[in-house]
Design an enzyme around this catalytic site. Structure first.
Site, PDB file in Angstrom:
ATOM      1  N   SER A 182     -10.432   9.761  -6.188  1.00 16.28           N
ATOM      2  CA  SER A 182     -12.049   9.305  -5.857  1.00 16.28           C
ATOM      3  C   SER A 182     -12.988   9.446  -7.131  1.00 16.28           C
ATOM      4  O   SER A 182     -14.113   8.785  -7.254  1.00 16.28           O
ATOM      5  CB  SER A 182     -12.459   9.395  -4.650  1.00 16.28           C
ATOM      6  OG  SER A 182     -12.566  10.825  -4.427  1.00 16.28           O
TER       7      SER A 182
ATOM      8  N   SER B  24      -8.578  14.111  -5.905  1.00 18.16           N
ATOM      9  CA  SER B  24      -9.413  13.252  -6.153  1.00 18.16           C
ATOM     10  C   SER B  24     -10.200  13.663  -7.579  1.00 18.16           C
ATOM     11  O   SER B  24     -11.182  12.803  -7.967  1.00 18.16           O
ATOM     12  CB  SER B  24     -10.580  13.108  -5.047  1.00 18.16           C
ATOM     13  OG  SER B  24     -10.087  12.081  -4.291  1.00 18.16           O
TER      14      SER B  24
ATOM     15  N   LYS C  75     -20.818  13.793  -9.026  1.00 17.85           N
ATOM     16  CA  LYS C  75     -20.391  12.800  -8.246  1.00 17.85           C
ATOM     17  C   LYS C  75     -21.416  12.200  -7.011  1.00 17.85           C
ATOM     18  O   LYS C  75     -21.792  13.382  -6.478  1.00 17.85           O
ATOM     19  CB  LYS C  75     -18.931  13.176  -7.580  1.00 17.85           C
ATOM     20  CG  LYS C  75     -18.088  12.308  -6.526  1.00 17.85           C
ATOM     21  CD  LYS C  75     -16.713  12.954  -6.214  1.00 17.85           C
ATOM     22  CE  LYS C  75     -15.945  12.026  -5.331  1.00 17.85           C
ATOM     23  NZ  LYS C  75     -14.751  12.644  -5.111  1.00 17.85           N
TER      24      LYS C  75
END
Ligand SMILES: [Zn+2]
Lengths: 478, 486, 95
Positions: free
Chosen positions: B154, B178, B79
């Site tokens: 996210s 997330s 990420k």
């Protein structure tokens, strides 16, 4: 109208640790700009602080030296404001649970002891340094982050001071305590010790405090005192004219020696303090406090008291000795060698300090050792050298660190106490100064001193003065 | 392309036995990325050259019978809010458009030590603020199961990449769900470790007291493997616990006989979609069949979790994101006069709307006069929420519930409707507030064919037990084997 | 609890944002809506509840006072928006 001045001080002292408060960068002063930085102290994304244990314990030590109550539970808070020298745009500081609270420090003005209460002692991180170029029309500033993250101790007093003399004494006493506890080098010229003052006025006899003005940018103790003087008259003039004092922050202009408004209370910064989530809380138990207490040295005023009592020194002399812990320690070492406290005290506050001043020496790096001064004093006492000679020997000791005995031998300075030898010299002097002998016989006292001086000149000061005096009198009176 | 649909443990076996050359695997994988990712849009930065070099190194090591790490040759996606040395780390924000950190996050250091291969950085909601990955400043990631739907967020880039076989595993991060929520929406496994289990050093901070990095994987065993690598003490993170890391794979197959599963009524109320409820009910039956005991429990303060979260997380975020000022790194606006204009214009042009909204909210909650009413109040209610869990874990081994009240929603449906978006994290947020671990595993599909996630929560530092419970379900079902049609 | 434009402007100044009128208007309504939702916390009596700041029960985490190598200046300056000589350069800061 007469007003009472009410003054409180905020003191910032950089702690003398090897590494910064939250990262391993060096804290050494004077390095090339931006060479003592890392992702942590530059506030880069994703990095985290880890507390330097020594810095934390130094702060504890200071809090205890200032008689604070240690908060059993303490933590760091974030204080938010934007400034280019503050890498994260928040400073890791303490606000809700300060490390030490409700302390005091005694000051002494005109032999009267006064207790100045300490509101709190807390630990925070130093900011970097902004440089404003001199060149005309420069539209930029430069930033050096070497100081950013150096551990900083903040000491906040209550508004317990009433005049400049008290403030001056507070600053010196606090500085001494920080130096005695060995947690800061307190070099004002390097910014490692700084003061901010809050000043308010109230009519004599009134209880309620007036609106206070916070004074920043005080770069020396002298400017603190000047600013107080300036602010006192500025505020009293305003009050005399029936105007109100506004609560505000003012900057001291060192060159023009006046204060200028920085921001009013309405513009006061909204720091948005909240507990620092990147650092866990601290629990300080009794055992920990005790172990720090054990590391506390005897503090200046206690030491002074003891010097007066155990060594029968005058208050004034003891005060001079404790001015610097190194000096006080030097003195005590000497006394341990031979118990002549008054003699050593005189040597230190007169001769040693004079040499230090004249030769611009660093007291911490003196070549002369206490045992050597003790040996010198013993040599005088035994009549091996005269006091006069001793002064020269002492000067040589300061320069070279040599043993007094060695210097005396090398320079053949041993006192002449051989009666036969002195007798010979006396005869010579008497023979060549008939006028002086006449004067003496007429009763002129200074003639004796003159003749003494001649003998000393003849012997390069080595003749035992007591013996010379005795023999000379005998000769002249017979 | 069969090779790319294997799990990480399966591919590792093939690499170690030299049945598959890592270099070939990487080449195959990038071919697929070039073909599929223009549609999915899960990657922000690819690390191809570096990955090929690293693959060749590992092949050489294996050929020479040298020791290799626990993740030898496994391609992994990261990420883009986790700092990678000399590899762009943008947080999907304009303000960090070309930011290349001069340091690695702790977890990246660990991945490299264990010989995994970093293939690229994945998309996210800007600074991880969002539940749909629509708040990225660069691209909108699509749900591999339905390209008109969001992947969740996210960590939507990471979960979409793993779901579409563009990575064997990935790292995500959580502040309020997330990892688990997008894992549920993309049909993969997502694990949020106990707060303090994994170092946050190098994870660009959002809510410091809530953030954790965690695995996104194709199955539970892979999550166990990856967690073992990234967990453990890091002396650069004061909030990282000094607790030994077990081999999570060791007892993973111990089953759930006599395990007590708590079912909190508060997680099955209003707003829970029927398909999700049906899938979770079905999962509970499977657990019962496997010998677990189902117990009704209550977490009475659940309804306050979202409110608490939006104060605490955003208060911390407003402060954490103040460092983006254009002084030392990142974006600085052009033609600026004066320092304040530099701050204001750089930040206004550099941050997206959602980030600004949260910074504003956070600053409001901390501002003079409001601290007690907002931040302090929220921190107190946070304690009540934590105490709810403490009490429940006195009675049961774990809590089982839905991960998200709804399957993947349409792109644009909740965008610009902050409150509605915030409420999609209602089942995941309490774990972040109380610091407990949670995992989401595939447990079914909606009528539209969208994946549904089952959430398992345990007490702090009980990841081994949590993985065991998750694995028992996975072994019994094949939801995790389903692949999106691409 | 609702916000007015003046409050939005104040929070924007704390946040270092410049907002146009449209943005201010949107924030007034969006943040207002969130704050209204947050009001529900006031239903709870938290008089005797201790605030929870850290989900972990750990305390007293320190590092030793050891000096570590700093990062090379060229490296940090290479990612900075503006530098001059050994420094970071910013628009003039008025004291
Ligand atoms: Zn540093």
């Amino acid at each position: 109208m007469d007003y009472e001045v009410v003054i409180g001080l905020e003191t910032h002292a950089e702690l003398s640790t090897e590494s910064k408060l939250f990262c391993g960068c060096s804290t050494k002063f004077g390095a090339e700009p931006n060479t003592q930085v890392c992702p942590v102290c530059l506030g880069m994304p994703g990095v985290l602080p880890v507390v330097n244990k020594k810095a934390f314990e130094y702060a504890l030590k200071a809090a205890l030296a200032l008689n604070c109550t240690i908060n059993q539970h303490t933590n760091f808070d974030r204080k938010s404001y934007y400034y280019p020298d503050l890498p994260k745009n928040y400073q890791i500081s303490q606000n809700y649970y300060n490390l030490g609270v409700d302390g005091y420090m005694n000051i002494e003005v005109n032999d009267v002891m006064k207790k100045i209460r300490i509101h709190n002692v807390h630990l925070e991180e130093e900011a970097g340094k902004l440089i404003h170029p001199d060149e005309a029309g420069a539209d930029y500033s430069l930033v050096d982050f070497n100081r950013a993250g150096v551990p900083l101790l903040e000491i906040v007093s209550y508004p317990d001071m009433r005049n400049a003399a008290e403030v001056e004494n507070y600053m010196y006493t606090l500085r001494k305590i920080l130096l005695y506890t060995d947690i800061s080098d307190c070099k004002m010229q390097e910014g490692s010790l700084r003061f901010e003052a809050s000043i308010s006025l109230r009519k004599d006899g009134e209880q309620k405090l007036g609106n206070r003005v916070e004074m920043k940018n005080l770069n020396s103790m002298k400017s603190v005192l000047k600013a107080i003087e300036y602010e006192t008259s500025r505020q009293s003039e305003l009050l005399d004219r029936g105007e109100k004092i506004e609560r505000e922050t003012r900057l001291w202009d060192e060159i023009r020696e006046k204060s200028v408004r920085m921001r009013s209370k309405e513009e006061a910064q909204d720091y948005r303090y909240f507990p620092e989530p990147d650092l866990l809380p601290f629990v300080i138990d009794e055992k920990w406090v005790c172990s720090i207490k054990e590391t506390l040295p005897e503090l200046p005023l206690e030491k002074k008291q003891r010097f007066v009592e155990s060594f029968q020194l005058s208050d004034y002399d003891a005060g001079l000795l404790i001015e610097d812990k190194i000096l006080a320690d030097f003195f005590e070492e000497c006394v341990k060698e031979v118990n002549f406290p008054k003699v050593f005290c005189n040597w230190i506050i007169n001769d040693l300090l004079r040499e230090v001043k004249e030769k611009k020496l660093d007291i911490a790096l003196l070549k002369i050792k206490p045992a050597q001064l003790a040996a010198l004093v013993v040599m005088i006492n035994k009549g091996i050298i005269s006091n006069t000679i001793a002064k020269d020997v002492f000067s040589e000791m300061i320069n070279t660190g040599k043993e007094p005995k060695t210097i005396v031998e090398e320079k053949k300075l041993v006192q002449i106490s051989d009666e036969g030898l002195i007798d010979e010299i006396l005869d010579k002097v008497i023979a060549s100064n008939p006028n002086a002998i006449e004067d003496y016989k007429k009763g002129k006292k200074n003639a004796l001193a003159f003749l003494m001086g001649q003998v000393m000149k003849e012997t390069k000061g080595k003749a035992n003065p007591k013996l010379v005096n005795e023999l000379l009198k005998n000769k002249l009176d017979s | 392309m069969k090779l790319l649909s294997f799990t990480a443990l399966q591919i590792k076996r093939k690499i170690l036995s030299r049945e598959v050359l890592t270099a070939d695997l990487i080449k195959n994988l990038f071919e697929r990325i070039y073909k599929v990712d223009p549609v999915i849009q899960s990657f922000l930065t690819l690390n191809e050259d570096d990955a090929i070099n690293k693959a060749e190194e590992i092949d050489k090591k294996i050929a020479n019978n040298e020791n290799v790490g626990l993740l030898a040759g496994i391609p992994i996606a990261i990420k883009d809010n986790i700092c990678t040395k000399d590899l762009t780390t943008t947080c999907a924000s304009k303000i960090l458009r070309s930011f290349t950190p001069p340091y690695n996050a702790f977890v990246i250091k660990r991945l490299l030590e264990e010989d995994s291969i970093i293939i690229g950085k994945t998309n996210l909601d800007e600074f991880a603020m969002g539940s749909s990955t629509e708040n990225s400043s660069y691209k909108i990631t699509r749900n591999p199961y339905n390209l008109n739907c969001v992947p969740g967020g996210s960590s939507g880039g990471s979960t979409a990449a793993v779901s579409a076989d563009l990575a064997f595993m990935a790292l995500g991060s959580e502040t309020g769900g997330s990892i688990r929520q997008p894992a549920a929406l993309c049909g993969v496994v997502g694990l949020k470790p106990t707060y303090g289990r994994v170092s946050r050093y190098g994870l660009v901070a959002f809510g410091s007291s809530l953030d954790q990095i965690g695995p996104v994987t194709k199955d539970v065993s892979d999550a166990a493997l990856l967690l073992r690598v990234i967990a453990g003490r890091d002396k650069r993170d004061s909030t990282c616990a000094d607790i030994a890391v077990p081999d999570y794979l060791k007892d993973i197959d111990d089953g759930v006989k006599d395990i007590k599963i708590g079912i909190p009524a508060e997680y099955f109320g209003e707003g829970l979609e029927d398909d999700v409820r049906a899938a979770v009910d079905n999962s509970l039956k499977i657990y019962e069949k496997l010998g677990a005991k189902i117990v009704d429990v209550s977490l009475p303060h659940t309804e306050y979790a979202v409110a608490v979260y939006y104060i605490v997380a955003n208060a911390e975020a407003s402060s954490n994101l103040s460092r983006f000022d254009g002084v030392r790194y990142g974006f600085r606006a052009n033609d600026i006069k004066g320092i304040d204009e530099m701050y204001c214009r750089s930040r206004s042009e550099g941050f997206g709307k959602e980030v600004k909204r949260r910074i504003m909210l956070g600053n409001y909650a901390l501002s003079s006069g409001y601290y007690d009413a907002y931040y302090l109040k929220a921190s107190k209610v946070r304690n009540l929420i934590k105490k709810d869990f403490d009490a429940v874990f006195e009675k049961v081994d774990c809590i089982v519930c839905p991960t998200s009240p709804v399957p993947a929603f349409k792109i644009g449906d909740r965008f610009e409707k902050p409150l509605e978006m915030y409420l999609s994290d209602i089942y995941t947020i309490p774990a972040n507030l109380s610091g407990i671990p949670g995992i989401s595993i595939p447990c079914g599909f909606s009528k539209e064919g969208l994946p549904i996630g089952l959430q398992i929560l345990t007490n702090r530092f009980e990841e081994a037990k949590m993985l065991q419970i998750a694995y028992a379900f996975e072994r019994e079902t094949d939801f995790h084997m389903k692949k999106p049609k691409l | 609890m609702s916000l007015d434009i003046r409050e939005i402007e104040y929070i924007a100044s704390l946040s270092k944002f410049v907002l146009n009128d449209e943005e201010k208007r949107v924030f007034v309504s969006q943040l207002g809506e969130v704050l209204l939702y947050i009001e529900k916390l006031n239903q709870l009596d938290t008089e005797n509840v201790v605030p929870l700041v850290h989900p972990l029960n750990m305390v007293n985490v320190f590092r030793e006072d050891e000096q570590k190598e700093s990062i090379c200046r060229e490296k940090v300056q290479s990612i900075a928006p503006s530098t001059m000589g050994a420094f970071f350069k910013v628009p003039k800061v008025l004291e």
